[in-house]
Design a protein around this motif. Structure first.
Motif, PDB file in Angstrom:
ATOM      1  N   MET A 161     -76.585  23.145  70.616  1.00 36.87           N
ATOM      2  CA  MET A 161     -75.889  24.264  71.359  1.00 36.87           C
ATOM      3  C   MET A 161     -76.703  25.102  72.117  1.00 36.87           C
ATOM      4  SD  MET A 161     -74.077  25.521  67.564  1.00 36.87           S
ATOM      5  CE  MET A 161     -75.571  25.412  66.543  1.00 36.87           C
ATOM      6  N   ASP A 162     -77.860  25.240  71.874  1.00 27.74           N
ATOM      7  CA  ASP A 162     -78.779  25.979  72.891  1.00 27.74           C
ATOM      8  C   ASP A 162     -78.897  25.374  74.290  1.00 27.74           C
ATOM      9  OD1 ASP A 162     -81.308  28.091  72.627  1.00 27.74           O
ATOM     10  OD2 ASP A 162     -81.517  26.706  74.335  1.00 27.74           O
ATOM     11  N   LEU A 163     -78.818  24.238  74.601  1.00 23.54           N
ATOM     12  CA  LEU A 163     -78.760  23.520  75.694  1.00 23.54           C
ATOM     13  C   LEU A 163     -77.519  23.598  76.416  1.00 23.54           C
ATOM     14  CD1 LEU A 163     -80.485  20.243  74.947  1.00 23.54           C
ATOM     15  CD2 LEU A 163     -81.441  21.901  76.383  1.00 23.54           C
ATOM     16  N   PHE A 164     -76.235  23.516  75.591  1.00 27.24           N
ATOM     17  CA  PHE A 164     -75.136  23.373  76.359  1.00 27.24           C
ATOM     18  C   PHE A 164     -74.122  24.780  76.123  1.00 27.24           C
ATOM     19  CE2 PHE A 164     -76.004  19.024  75.897  1.00 27.24           C
ATOM     20  CZ  PHE A 164     -76.094  18.521  77.134  1.00 27.24           C
ATOM     21  N   GLY A 165     -74.802  25.616  75.370  1.00 30.99           N
ATOM     22  CA  GLY A 165     -74.037  27.032  75.332  1.00 30.99           C
ATOM     23  C   GLY A 165     -72.588  26.796  74.578  1.00 30.99           C
ATOM     24  N   ARG A 166     -72.479  25.822  73.501  1.00 34.48           N
ATOM     25  CA  ARG A 166     -71.072  25.712  72.951  1.00 34.48           C
ATOM     26  C   ARG A 166     -71.404  25.723  71.203  1.00 34.48           C
ATOM     27  NH1 ARG A 166     -70.064  23.667  77.882  1.00 34.48           N
ATOM     28  NH2 ARG A 166     -67.950  23.451  78.487  1.00 34.48           N
ATOM     29  N   GLU A 167     -70.343  26.282  70.528  1.00 33.80           N
ATOM     30  CA  GLU A 167     -70.709  26.223  69.251  1.00 33.80           C
ATOM     31  C   GLU A 167     -70.095  24.807  68.735  1.00 33.80           C
ATOM     32  OE1 GLU A 167     -71.062  28.820  66.288  1.00 33.80           O
ATOM     33  OE2 GLU A 167     -72.474  28.978  67.969  1.00 33.80           O
ATOM     34  N   LEU A 168     -70.935  24.398  67.804  1.00 31.21           N
ATOM     35  CA  LEU A 168     -70.652  23.129  66.983  1.00 31.21           C
ATOM     36  C   LEU A 168     -69.937  23.296  65.925  1.00 31.21           C
ATOM     37  CD1 LEU A 168     -71.360  20.169  67.532  1.00 31.21           C
ATOM     38  CD2 LEU A 168     -73.431  20.451  65.921  1.00 31.21           C
ATOM     39  N   THR A 169     -68.655  22.930  65.577  1.00 29.01           N
ATOM     40  CA  THR A 169     -67.882  23.073  64.416  1.00 29.01           C
ATOM     41  C   THR A 169     -67.346  21.859  63.942  1.00 29.01           C
ATOM     42  OG1 THR A 169     -65.773  23.443  65.810  1.00 29.01           O
ATOM     43  CG2 THR A 169     -67.213  25.729  65.042  1.00 29.01           C
ATOM     44  N   TRP A 170     -66.388  21.611  63.021  1.00 30.91           N
ATOM     45  CA  TRP A 170     -66.192  20.496  62.394  1.00 30.91           C
ATOM     46  C   TRP A 170     -64.629  20.724  61.670  1.00 30.91           C
ATOM     47  CZ3 TRP A 170     -69.923  23.041  60.284  1.00 30.91           C
ATOM     48  CH2 TRP A 170     -69.752  23.669  58.881  1.00 30.91           C
ATOM     49  N   ARG A 171     -63.938  19.375  61.661  1.00 33.75           N
ATOM     50  CA  ARG A 171     -62.864  19.257  60.813  1.00 33.75           C
ATOM     51  C   ARG A 171     -63.093  18.276  60.030  1.00 33.75           C
ATOM     52  NH1 ARG A 171     -59.279  18.757  65.283  1.00 33.75           N
ATOM     53  NH2 ARG A 171     -59.335  20.947  65.538  1.00 33.75           N
ATOM     54  N   LEU A 172     -62.622  18.210  58.793  1.00 35.58           N
ATOM     55  CA  LEU A 172     -62.808  17.020  57.867  1.00 35.58           C
ATOM     56  C   LEU A 172     -61.473  16.567  57.628  1.00 35.58           C
ATOM     57  CD1 LEU A 172     -65.016  18.597  55.074  1.00 35.58           C
ATOM     58  CD2 LEU A 172     -65.640  17.411  57.207  1.00 35.58           C
ATOM     59  N   CYS A 173     -61.282  15.198  57.804  1.00 35.85           N
ATOM     60  CA  CYS A 173     -60.168  14.251  57.571  1.00 35.85           C
ATOM     61  C   CYS A 173     -60.135  13.279  56.289  1.00 35.85           C
ATOM     62  CB  CYS A 173     -59.830  13.774  58.857  1.00 35.85           C
ATOM     63  SG  CYS A 173     -59.664  14.756  60.182  1.00 35.85           S
TER      64      CYS A 173
END
Length: 284
Positions: free
Chosen positions: A272-284
């Motif tokens: 996240m620090d390198l790319f400036g994007r939040e890491l989220t998830w979806r469970l299936c």
């Protein structure tokens, strides 16, 4: 084998973010000045990391491991039948097979972000396969012991185990062992830093490659934190603000699958620090 690329109906998937994470603003894209990586803010505060990687790789003379990962995987599969089921080496190698599959999906799916050249794909796979090799000395500092084994600075006390680790290391081209070893070494604990003489001795391009691959390996490792192969399929969705991990579990969207997702979010801070994007998830 991890499957990917199949679209999943949204109504069968449950979005998951913890309350504290949901309120969390994207990380501040620290310059990582202590790493020497030059990774900077990706939005209006310096060159995009993926652009930096692409431009530097054009002038690169790096040597690919020539599909060493395929030979390595075959050797690991053969070894598993010969090792005791409860041996530290067998457990580490079994986990490595799962993590390498997950890392490969992540690497390929995130290619538009990282822009790394082909050799780094092979280095990441090799590092993922062997990242826990140092556990033959125990859990403590096993990431550092993995690096020592890959650089042949250390050997297991048991001759059978030592013979196996030497056989695995011998598959890796000598010129690639440092980069692969550093990616494996940074799969946990401290971030890549020029306080580490081995990392500091790399070129800027190599430091960027190690840092990006280590950030991906950390997520992949977390997605098999319980060593149960819980994640059966992984789909990665990238947009301007986030990266969503769509996880398909062996037992559906259960608590165990969510535990893996939470761990991936925790170990995803470097990414996240390198790319400036939040890491989220979806469970299936």
């Amino acid at each position: 084998m991890i499957q990917t690329g199949t679209a999943v109906p949204r109504m069968n998937c449950a979005a998951r973010t913890s309350p504290s994470f949901a309120k969390m603003a994207p990380l501040g894209h620290r310059q990582l000045s202590d790493t020497g990586c030059g990774a900077h803010a990706l939005h209006g505060q310096g060159p995009c990391l993926s652009h930096t990687m692409t431009s530097t790789n054009k002038a690169s003379t790096e040597i690919a491991p020539k599909k060493a990962s395929l030979t390595l995987r075959a050797q690991i599969s053969d070894m598993q039948g010969e090792l005791a089921s409860d041996s530290a080496l067998r457990i580490a190698l079994s986990h490595g097979l799962q993590v390498s599959d997950l890392a490969l999906v992540l690497y390929d799916s995130l290619a538009p972000l990282h822009g790394l050249s082909a050799p780094w794909r092979e280095r990441l796979i090799c590092a993922a396969l062997l990242h826990d090799l140092g556990q033959v000395f125990g859990i403590r500092k096993h990431h550092k012991n993995t690096l020592a084994l890959l650089l042949e600075e250390k050997a297991a006390e048991d001759e059978g185990t030592a013979s196996c680790t030497r056989a695995l290391v011998s598959i890796l081209p000598e010129k690639e062992r440092l980069a692969i070893g550093l990616v494996a070494r940074y799969h946990r604990k401290a971030w890549p830093s020029t306080l580490d003489p081995l990392f500091a001795g790399l070129s800027l391009q190599e430091r960027l490659g190690v840092s990006v691959c280590a950030s991906i390996l950390r997520i992949a490792d977390a997605l098999d934190v319980l060593h149960t192969n819980e994640v059966q399929s992984l789909r990665v969705i990238v947009d301007d603000a986030s990266v969503v991990l769509e996880l398909h579990g062996a037992n559906g969207p259960c608590a165990t699958l969510e535990e893996h997702a939470l761990r991936a979010r925790m170990k995803g801070e470097l990414f996240m620090d390198l790319f400036g994007r939040e890491l989220t998830w979806r469970l299936c």
